[in-house]
Design a protein around this motif. Structure first.
Motif, short mmCIF file in Angstrom:
data_model
loop_
_atom_site.label_atom_id
_atom_site.label_comp_id
_atom_site.label_asym_id
_atom_site.label_seq_id
_atom_site.Cartn_x
_atom_site.Cartn_y
_atom_site.Cartn_z
N ALA A 7 2.97 -0.46 -10.78
CA ALA A 7 1.67 -0.94 -10.58
C ALA A 7 1.22 -1.06 -9.18
CB ALA A 7 1.35 -2.49 -11.25
N ALA A 8 1.86 -1.50 -8.46
CA ALA A 8 1.81 -1.48 -6.94
C ALA A 8 1.66 -0.12 -6.35
CB ALA A 8 3.13 -2.10 -5.98
N ALA A 15 -13.53 7.16 1.15
CA ALA A 15 -14.37 6.23 2.06
C ALA A 15 -14.40 7.09 3.36
CB ALA A 15 -13.86 4.76 2.46
N LYS A 16 -13.37 7.69 3.94
CA LYS A 16 -13.21 8.35 5.11
C LYS A 16 -14.09 9.68 5.05
CE LYS A 16 -9.50 9.30 8.29
NZ LYS A 16 -8.10 9.52 8.37
N GLU A 17 -14.09 10.11 3.75
CA GLU A 17 -14.84 11.41 3.69
C GLU A 17 -16.27 11.12 3.61
OE1 GLU A 17 -13.51 13.26 -0.22
OE2 GLU A 17 -11.60 13.73 0.88
N ALA A 18 -16.53 9.88 2.91
CA ALA A 18 -18.04 9.20 2.82
C ALA A 18 -18.53 9.05 4.41
CB ALA A 18 -18.21 8.31 1.96
N LEU A 19 -17.49 8.35 5.19
CA LEU A 19 -17.99 8.08 6.56
C LEU A 19 -18.35 9.37 7.40
CD1 LEU A 19 -18.32 5.74 8.51
CD2 LEU A 19 -15.94 6.03 9.08
N GLU A 48 -1.81 4.24 -4.62
CA GLU A 48 -2.56 5.53 -4.82
C GLU A 48 -4.04 5.42 -4.90
OE1 GLU A 48 -0.40 7.57 -7.84
OE2 GLU A 48 1.40 7.51 -6.98
N VAL A 49 -4.61 4.47 -5.40
CA VAL A 49 -5.64 4.26 -5.72
C VAL A 49 -6.49 3.91 -4.54
CG1 VAL A 49 -7.40 2.64 -7.05
CG2 VAL A 49 -5.90 3.54 -8.21
#
Length: 187
Positions: free
Chosen positions: A142-143, A157-161, A148-149
């Motif tokens: 689960a961790a 987020a990096k791509e969006a940034l 991974e998630v």
């Protein structure tokens, strides 16, 4: 029957005493008149043959038979006593062996019961350990999935940034070249 036997035994003993005293006298007489060797070594002198007393001989035979019977009875009593002693000893050894065998069987049963309890405890502990291991594996999985998630989210987020930054540069900063340099220096 026993009383008759005892009275006969007493009578035989009395007759034997008389016979022994006569026999002792006869023996002494025969001993004194033994064959003596004369000067000629091939010639022996024998005492004259005496006629034996048939009643004394019969009485002596009866006495000898009584002695034989008595010794047989004594031997039988001794043998019986030894046999009884051996039987008693064998019974005692058998009883002790049975007691040791019973004790060994009890100890073996107790050992088996104790071993079964320990084995059951060990099985329960193993099952608990396997359950804990499986729970830990599930937590790790689960961790890992969350990581991974999170990584995917961080990439997104990096791509969006990066897209937002690109958009800001192209649209807002295109009007002023100095701002382009300031954004590059900040980034």
């Amino acid at each position: 029957m026993t009383a008759l036997y005892h009275s006969l035994t007493i009578a035989f003993h009395d007759a034997a005493r008389v016979c022994v005293s006569r026999r002792g006298l006869n023996y002494m007489a025969q001993r004194n008149s033994r064959a003596s060797v004369g000067r000629d070594e091939n010639v022996l002198d024998f005492p004259p043959a005496s006629t034996p007393d048939k009643g004394a001989t019969a009485l002596e035979l009866v006495y000898q038979a009584a002695d034989v019977f008595r010794s047989m009875e004594e031997h039988a009593r001794e043998t019986e006593a030894r046999a009884q002693s051996l039987c008693a000893s064998a019974l005692e050894r058998l009883r002790l062996a049975e007691m040791r065998a019973d004790a060994a069987e009890r100890a073996q049963r107790e050992f088996i019961i104790t071993a079964e309890h320990k084995l059951q405890d060990a099985c329960r502990a193993l099952e608990q350990a396997q359950s804990c291991i499986q729970a830990q594996k599930d937590k790790v999985t689960a961790a890992e999935l969350r990581a991974e998630v999170a990584e995917a989210a961080a990439r997104q987020a990096k791509e969006a940034l990066a897209l937002v930054e690109e958009a800001i540069r192209k649209r807002l900063l295109c009007a002023s070249p100095d701002a382009d340099r300031r954004l590059t220096a900040v980034a």
